[in-house]
Motif scaffolding. Structure first.
Motif, PDB file in Angstrom:
ATOM      1  N   THR A 256       0.837  -1.204   0.000  1.00 46.21           N
ATOM      2  CA  THR A 256       0.000   0.000   0.000  1.00 46.21           C
ATOM      3  C   THR A 256       0.872   1.255   0.000  1.00 46.21           C
ATOM      4  N   MET A 266      -5.779   0.871  -2.637  1.00 48.06           N
ATOM      5  CA  MET A 266      -5.985  -0.573  -2.711  1.00 48.06           C
ATOM      6  C   MET A 266      -6.698  -1.095  -1.469  1.00 48.06           C
ATOM      7  N   PRO A 267      -7.551  -2.118  -1.633  1.00 47.78           N
ATOM      8  CA  PRO A 267      -8.239  -2.697  -0.482  1.00 47.78           C
ATOM      9  C   PRO A 267      -7.339  -3.697   0.237  1.00 47.78           C
ATOM     10  N   VAL A 268      -6.214  -3.224   0.722  1.00 48.46           N
ATOM     11  CA  VAL A 268      -5.221  -4.112   1.329  1.00 48.46           C
ATOM     12  C   VAL A 268      -4.841  -3.567   2.706  1.00 48.46           C
ATOM     13  N   THR A 269      -4.786  -4.444   3.695  1.00 51.33           N
ATOM     14  CA  THR A 269      -4.247  -4.071   4.996  1.00 51.33           C
ATOM     15  C   THR A 269      -3.127  -5.043   5.367  1.00 51.33           C
ATOM     16  N   THR A 270      -2.225  -4.585   6.219  1.00 50.74           N
ATOM     17  CA  THR A 270      -1.039  -5.381   6.546  1.00 50.74           C
ATOM     18  C   THR A 270      -1.129  -5.925   7.967  1.00 50.74           C
ATOM     19  N   PHE A 318       2.909  -3.210  11.051  1.00 50.71           N
ATOM     20  CA  PHE A 318       4.097  -3.440  10.231  1.00 50.71           C
ATOM     21  C   PHE A 318       5.256  -3.955  11.081  1.00 50.71           C
ATOM     22  N   PRO A 358      -9.939  -8.218   1.176  1.00 54.15           N
ATOM     23  CA  PRO A 358     -11.241  -8.563   1.750  1.00 54.15           C
ATOM     24  C   PRO A 358     -11.725  -9.961   1.356  1.00 54.15           C
ATOM     25  N   PHE A 414     -13.286  -4.959  -7.150  1.00 53.72           N
ATOM     26  CA  PHE A 414     -13.883  -4.381  -5.946  1.00 53.72           C
ATOM     27  C   PHE A 414     -14.865  -3.274  -6.286  1.00 53.72           C
ATOM     28  N   SER A 415     -14.756  -2.687  -7.476  1.00 52.18           N
ATOM     29  CA  SER A 415     -15.803  -1.728  -7.855  1.00 52.18           C
ATOM     30  C   SER A 415     -16.914  -2.405  -8.631  1.00 52.18           C
TER      31      SER A 415
ATOM     32  N   GLU B  35     -20.326   3.603  -6.088  1.00 52.34           N
ATOM     33  CA  GLU B  35     -18.873   3.728  -6.002  1.00 52.34           C
ATOM     34  C   GLU B  35     -18.444   4.091  -4.573  1.00 52.34           C
ATOM     35  N   ARG B  38     -19.023   1.102  -2.173  1.00 52.68           N
ATOM     36  CA  ARG B  38     -18.008   0.041  -2.302  1.00 52.68           C
ATOM     37  C   ARG B  38     -16.687   0.503  -1.706  1.00 52.68           C
ATOM     38  N   HIS B  39     -16.418   1.773  -1.876  1.00 51.19           N
ATOM     39  CA  HIS B  39     -15.217   2.338  -1.270  1.00 51.19           C
ATOM     40  C   HIS B  39     -15.296   2.157   0.244  1.00 51.19           C
ATOM     41  N   TYR B  42     -14.832  -1.717   1.102  1.00 53.06           N
ATOM     42  CA  TYR B  42     -13.587  -2.456   0.861  1.00 53.06           C
ATOM     43  C   TYR B  42     -12.299  -1.698   1.139  1.00 53.06           C
ATOM     44  N   ILE B  43     -12.274  -0.429   0.824  1.00 54.86           N
ATOM     45  CA  ILE B  43     -11.003   0.287   0.957  1.00 54.86           C
ATOM     46  C   ILE B  43     -10.755   0.607   2.435  1.00 54.86           C
ATOM     47  N   ARG B  44      -9.605   0.181   2.914  1.00 55.12           N
ATOM     48  CA  ARG B  44      -9.226   0.478   4.297  1.00 55.12           C
ATOM     49  C   ARG B  44      -7.931   1.261   4.269  1.00 55.12           C
ATOM     50  N   GLU B  45      -7.831   2.201   5.168  1.00 52.86           N
ATOM     51  CA  GLU B  45      -6.540   2.850   5.328  1.00 52.86           C
ATOM     52  C   GLU B  45      -5.568   1.810   5.868  1.00 52.86           C
ATOM     53  N   ASN B  46      -4.325   1.884   5.457  1.00 53.14           N
ATOM     54  CA  ASN B  46      -3.333   0.944   5.971  1.00 53.14           C
ATOM     55  C   ASN B  46      -2.094   1.738   6.359  1.00 53.14           C
ATOM     56  N   PRO B  47      -2.247   2.670   7.296  1.00 50.77           N
ATOM     57  CA  PRO B  47      -1.164   3.622   7.545  1.00 50.77           C
ATOM     58  C   PRO B  47       0.091   2.972   8.089  1.00 50.77           C
TER      59      PRO B  47
END
Ligand code: FAD
Ligand code: ZN
Lengths: 430, 84
Positions: A256, A266-270, A318, A358, A414-415, B35, B38-39, B42-47
């Motif tokens: 990300t 992106m729909p990604v988490t770590t 992380f 997800p 995802f959309s 839109e 869905r955001h 699915y979309i997650r912050e991944n700081p």
């Protein structure tokens, strides 16, 4: 993309020699030093393709770009050392008994590439086809297994549900009695699954890619990606800037951060995933055993150590520090499965970063920014997919089209809402 | 073990809590676009750094709390005025 027009450098170091039995004997007798497996290079100011991340996925993509498409003006850059991410920390389980037809087809192709990999790379990757057994401790799990077995069979994959008696025959050390808290009701048995030597896979691809002219740059951190008018024009690194029209993000747990540099969400988490290994003992376990309910899996290496894994840590992070909570939970669950292991000693534990999506499926292909591609979302299961992902990503770059085998795994799913739900087959099983 | 400081129960081991993730806004389902929805789904912050996120004290007071944490080290940054 067009074929490289850069002139090859006029001086090229001698190419690597092939490994062979004769070579091994000669080196052993003369005690001469082995030649290096790959070279170091100065960073050039331009490459046709820049791959970020020298894990299995980045190196496999580079190898197939060169081997299958003749694209060799390629740099693979990594902020640390080759294989220092998930590729050097995983438990190396290979299998293809997934839940969706798209997933099964995809992972099966990878297993087939793995079958011939030692010969193709001239490197012993120690693929051990010992079989893979997932246990069911409740009706829900057994139902999902029946479903998986049918999906698998339709795709021609050897996969079947077996009963506790057959399980006991296969793995005598398992406690199959019925008066336990989590009795074993059945299992999904997948004979083609197994384990591999993960470092050898990484080094084998690196050596073969280097041999074909790809440059691997370790200790080269990407700090920015230049995008002009929606198109990639270059990459900024701690060793200088690179001009390029094609960038592939193969950074898994860090992906990300890289995608954000190109302005791609992106729909990604770590999350960290931990594993542990015991002291070596005589071989007694000849099958990979997984229990989703108990969040644990175990296999025995060729050296005799038991390798244990579990599910990801329960929050995003992380940090790759291991925890006592993991070791305690793991030990308790392993003993529920195999009480005879109570005297074993853990030698070490470690953690790696996993890029979770997800739907527990990867994300491969274009991103909306021209020239910026991703090969990410590998979660806890991406090692087995390295060969097929590398092959397909190389194909995507060379042809400019997304090949069918990865068409269902695009970021756009995802959309459009067309998710590829693999949680039932990937959450613990790896 | 890593600990979080619950405003009600004090410092507790992290495995008493459930991680809910960075605070994010749920759009009004009757007035949102597909839109946008869905955001949200699915979309997650991944700081990679400091994040304000929600946790749930599942094995304790069962209240939600906001924690400021550095995801690189898992160091919890105490809220202003909070003593640790
Ligand atoms: C404990 C554990 C067990 C696992 N078990 C299995 C298993 O049994 N089977 C299976 O199939 N999968 C398993 N996995 C998952 C598998 O390891 C990963 O999915 C896979 O290795 C991902 O490979 P990769 O090449 O995409 O990424 P990685 O190997 O993680 O490589 C990414 C690279 O990107 C580099 N990088 C990051 N940021 C930058 C930057 N800014 N600039 C330059 N380089 C950067 C990193 O240094 C790293 O080397 C496991 C993972 C873990 C942690
Ligand atoms: Zn509380």
């Amino acid at each position: 993309m067009t074929r490289p027009d850069n002139p090859q450098p006029s001086f090229r170091p001698p190419l690597l020699r092939r490994y062979s039995a004769a070579h091994l004997a000669a080196r052993g007798l003369t005690q001469r030093r082995w030649p290096r497996s790959w070279r170091d290079h100065d960073l050039d100011s331009r490459y046709d393709v820049v791959i970020i991340g020298a894990g299995l996925h980045g190196l496999a993509t580079a190898y197939y770009l060169a081997a299958n498409h003749g694209i060799t003006n390629v740099a693979v850059v990594d902020k640390g050392y080759m294989g220092g991410g998930g590729s050097g920390r995983n438990t190396a389980i290979l299998r293809s008994n997934y839940l969706t037809p798209e997933g099964v087809r995809f992972y099966d192709r990878s297993l087939r590439l793995y079958e011939d990999l030692a010969a193709e790379l001239n490197y012993n990757v120690m693929f051990s086809r010992q079989g893979h057994l997932t246990l069911a401790h409740n009706d829900g799990a057994l139902r999902t297994m029946r479903w998986r077995a049918e999906v698998n069979k339709v795709q021609g994959i050897d996969s079947e549900v077996i009963d506790p008696r057959q399980i006991k025959e296969l793995v005598p050390h398992l406690d199959t009695s019925t008066d336990t808290r989590y009795p074993i009701l059945g299992g999904l048995y997948h004979p083609p699954g197994g384990t591999i030597r993960h470092d050898a896979v990484v080094w084998g691809y690196a050596r073969a890619a280097d041999h074909l002219g790809v440059q691997v740059h370790q200790n080269t951190e990407v700090t920015g990606i230049d995008v002009t008018d929606g198109k990639v024009t270059g990459v900024e690194t701690t060793r200088g800037d690179i001009a390029t029209g094609t960038v592939i993000n193969c950074t898994a747990g860090w992906s990300t951060i890289i995608s954000e540099m190109a302005g791609v969400e992106m729909p990604v988490t770590t999350s960290p995933l931990q594993a542990a290994v015991t002291e070596p003992v005589k071989p007694f376990l000849h099958t990979v055993v997984v229990s989703g309910t108990l969040h644990v899996y175990v296999s025995q290496t060729d050296r005799g150590e038991l390798v244990f894994g579990a599910s990801v840590d329960p929050f995003t992070s992380f940090s790759t520090r291991g925890s006592l909570a993991f070791a305690e939970g793991l030990a308790g669950n392993v003993l529920k499965l195999m009480p005879a292991l109570s005297g074993m000693r853990l030698l070490r534990q470690w953690a790696g970063l996993c890029d979770m999506t997800p739907d527990y499926s990867p994300i491969m292909g274009p991103t909306g920014v021209d020239g910026f591609l991703v090969d990410v979302g590998w979660g806890t299961y991406g090692f087995k997919a390295g060969p097929v992902a590398g092959e397909a990503m190389a194909d995507t770059v060379a042809s400019g089209r997304v090949p069918e085998i990865i068409a269902d795994f695009g970021l756009d799913r995802f959309s459009s809402g067309r998710l590829v739900g693999e949680k039932g087959a990937a959450a613990v099983g790896h | 073990m890593m600990q979080l400081s619950c405003p009600w129960c004090g410092p507790r081991n992290v495995n008493e809590f459930h991680h809910d993730g960075p605070l994010h806004h749920r759009p009004d389902p009757t007035a949102t676009t597909v839109e946008e929805w869905r955001h949200y789904l699915y979309i997650r912050e991944n700081p990679h750094g400091v994040v304000e996120e929600r946790w749930y004290h599942a094995a304790g007071c069962r209240k939600f709390l906001v924690v400021t944490r550095d995801t690189r080290t898992n160091t919890v940054i105490p809220a202003e005025g909070e003593s640790r």
